[in-house]
Motif scaffolding. Structure first.
Motif, PDB file in Angstrom:
ATOM      1  N   ALA A   1       1.793   6.646  -9.970  1.00  0.00           N
ATOM      2  CA  ALA A   1       0.828   6.270  -8.930  1.00  0.00           C
ATOM      3  C   ALA A   1       0.526   7.444  -8.013  1.00  0.00           C
TER       4      ALA A   1
ATOM      5  N   ALA B   1      -5.561  -5.796  -9.929  1.00  0.00           N
ATOM      6  CA  ALA B   1      -5.696  -4.716  -8.955  1.00  0.00           C
ATOM      7  C   ALA B   1      -7.089  -4.105  -9.012  1.00  0.00           C
TER       8      ALA B   1
ATOM      9  N   ASP C   1      -5.496   2.459  -8.816  1.00  0.00           N
ATOM     10  CA  ASP C   1      -4.375   1.608  -8.399  1.00  0.00           C
ATOM     11  C   ASP C   1      -3.537   1.314  -9.635  1.00  0.00           C
TER      12      ASP C   1
ATOM     13  N   ALA D   1      -9.836  -3.991  -5.944  1.00  0.00           N
ATOM     14  CA  ALA D   1     -10.454  -2.743  -5.456  1.00  0.00           C
ATOM     15  C   ALA D   1     -11.970  -2.851  -5.437  1.00  0.00           C
TER      16      ALA D   1
ATOM     17  N   ASN E   1       0.847  -1.200   0.000  1.00  0.00           N
ATOM     18  CA  ASN E   1       0.000   0.000   0.000  1.00  0.00           C
ATOM     19  C   ASN E   1       0.883   1.251   0.000  1.00  0.00           C
TER      20      ASN E   1
ATOM     21  N   TYR F   1       0.187   4.256  -1.077  1.00  0.00           N
ATOM     22  CA  TYR F   1      -0.518   5.533  -1.216  1.00  0.00           C
ATOM     23  C   TYR F   1      -0.401   6.473  -0.011  1.00  0.00           C
TER      24      TYR F   1
END
Length: 408
Positions: A323, A252, A291, A256, A15, A17
């Protein structure tokens, strides 16, 4: 402590983000000493550099290795380096223009669209072979892109088994800190893949067929043609780039959707009311933004320059975090929220400018058809292990799930 991108940290790969958001707000451009790159995190800077001719994928069209102070090429990856230096993705200037024009005349949107019935038939067959529990990556996402590219190129079915292993071996060298064993495996993969394409190209010269290898053999513009090496390396590039984006993008994206099942249910309802592909084309754009399957690309500074107060020298590398740009609130409203109907959606996933992904139409078609078929065939799809953390292959530059266990 100076900022740093922990590209090898499994928690970051799983992860990235939160870390990207923090860095994007605190230090939107910084030099990462461990990576020896300037990291770029905001959408406007990334999109600007992608369009700016002062940045490029290579420097060797302008400078010798001695002028750049680079060490001699590593003989342990001579095949890989020759491949990398001979396709359009890592070419610049007149060479890039020539290659892209020639390949574009053969690899046309029309040729891509003619694949739709065959892709739909392949998806139907794959879905009927699935049980009540399966691995979405290995059993559904991975087989299709390899088969599609193989059919597009004209690779005989008996020769296809090695395509996925070859691709997986080659792309390992795009990650930092690859091992000697991975380097040797990539060398063998390039050599073996090249031998196959060269043999098929020779066969198509003698007996043309309705496939992309034949089109690449025959394509000509203003007296220019592709050399055998250029043709071979273009075919390898199409498999590698197309395969990784499609497999990782679909896996991905489905993850999600299943983590936020209200979005999956919305697609199920939409598919029941509208038979067109448009809903899924729009949804795929958002999933690719939300993603990003290929989170980071690099460019070289081709001259000394100043970018918004950040000095860069010839040969400096910039790491463009697609990203991060795709989650930048300066460009996208509520960027951390999945909005399947988001429009417009100017995400960075396929790049921008002269190196915009030539395979984007094929990837988009594959992804939209794959998602629609899955939603229609298994509307009750759920995560088999909803509390388990997703496992990734280990790299960030090409970030893909190892597996995604699902149930009906």
């Amino acid at each position: 402590m100076p900022p740093h991108l922990p590209l090898r940290d499994p928690a970051f790969v799983q992860n990235p983000y939160p870390t990207l958001e923090r860095l994007r707000e605190e230090t939107p451009m910084f030099h990462d000493a461990a990576l020896n790159k300037t990291v770029v995190l905001r959408y406007d800077d990334i999109s600007g550099m992608l369009r700016d001719k002062r940045f490029g994928r290579t420097l060797t069209h302008l400078y010798s290795r001695d002028e750049l102070g680079w060490p001699p090429p590593d003989p342990a990856q001579a095949q890989f380096d020759a491949f990398n230096g001979n396709h359009m993705l890592d070419s610049e200037g007149e060479k890039h223009t020539r290659l892209r024009s020639l390949v574009g005349k053969a690899f046309t949107p029309r040729r891509v669209e003619t694949l739709q019935p065959r892709i739909e038939a392949m998806l139907e067959g794959r879905l009927h072979a699935l049980g009540h529990r399966f691995d979405l990556v290995a059993d559904y996402a991975e087989p299709l892109p390899v088969t599609v590219i193989a059919e597009l190129l004209g690779v005989p079915e008996a020769e296809r088994a090695n395509l996925r292993p070859w691709s997986a071996a080659i792309v390992k060298l795009y990650e930092p800190n690859y091992t000697a064993a991975q380097q040797a495996e990539a060398e063998r993969a390039v050599q073996d893949f090249s031998a196959l394409i060269r043999r098929l190209a020779d066969e198509r010269r003698a007996v043309p067929r309705d496939d992309l290898i034949t089109a690449l053999v025959q394509v000509e513009e203003a007296g220019e043609r592709l050399s055998l090496s250029e043709l071979t390396d273009t075919c390898i590039l199409l498999l590698n780039a197309g395969h990784e984006a499609s497999v990782n993008g679909l896996s991905a994206g489905v993850l999600a959707l299943l983590r936020q099942p209200e979005h999956w249910e919305a697609l199920v309802q939409a598919a029941q009311q509208d038979d067109s592909l448009n809903i899924f084309r729009t949804a795929i754009e958002e999933l690719l933004r939300y993603d990003t399957p290929l989170p980071m690309f690099e460019r070289y500074a081709l001259e000394d320059l100043d970018w918004k107060g950040v000095p860069l020298k010839v040969g400096d590398k910039v790491a463009l975090l697609y990203a991060s740009g795709n989650r930048d609130s300066r460009r996208f409203d509520t960027p951390d929220t999945l909005r399947l109907a988001r429009d417009p959606n100017p995400h960075l996933t396929f790049g921008l400018g002269r190196h915009y992904c030539i395979g984007a139409p094929l990837a988009r078609l594959e992804l939209a058809l794959s998602l629609r078929a899955l939603v229609r065939h298994v509307p009750g799809l759920r995560l088999a292990e909803p509390d388990a953390l997703p496992e990734y292959e280990g790299g960030f530059v090409i970030r893909g799930l190892k597996r995604l266990k699902v149930r009906v």
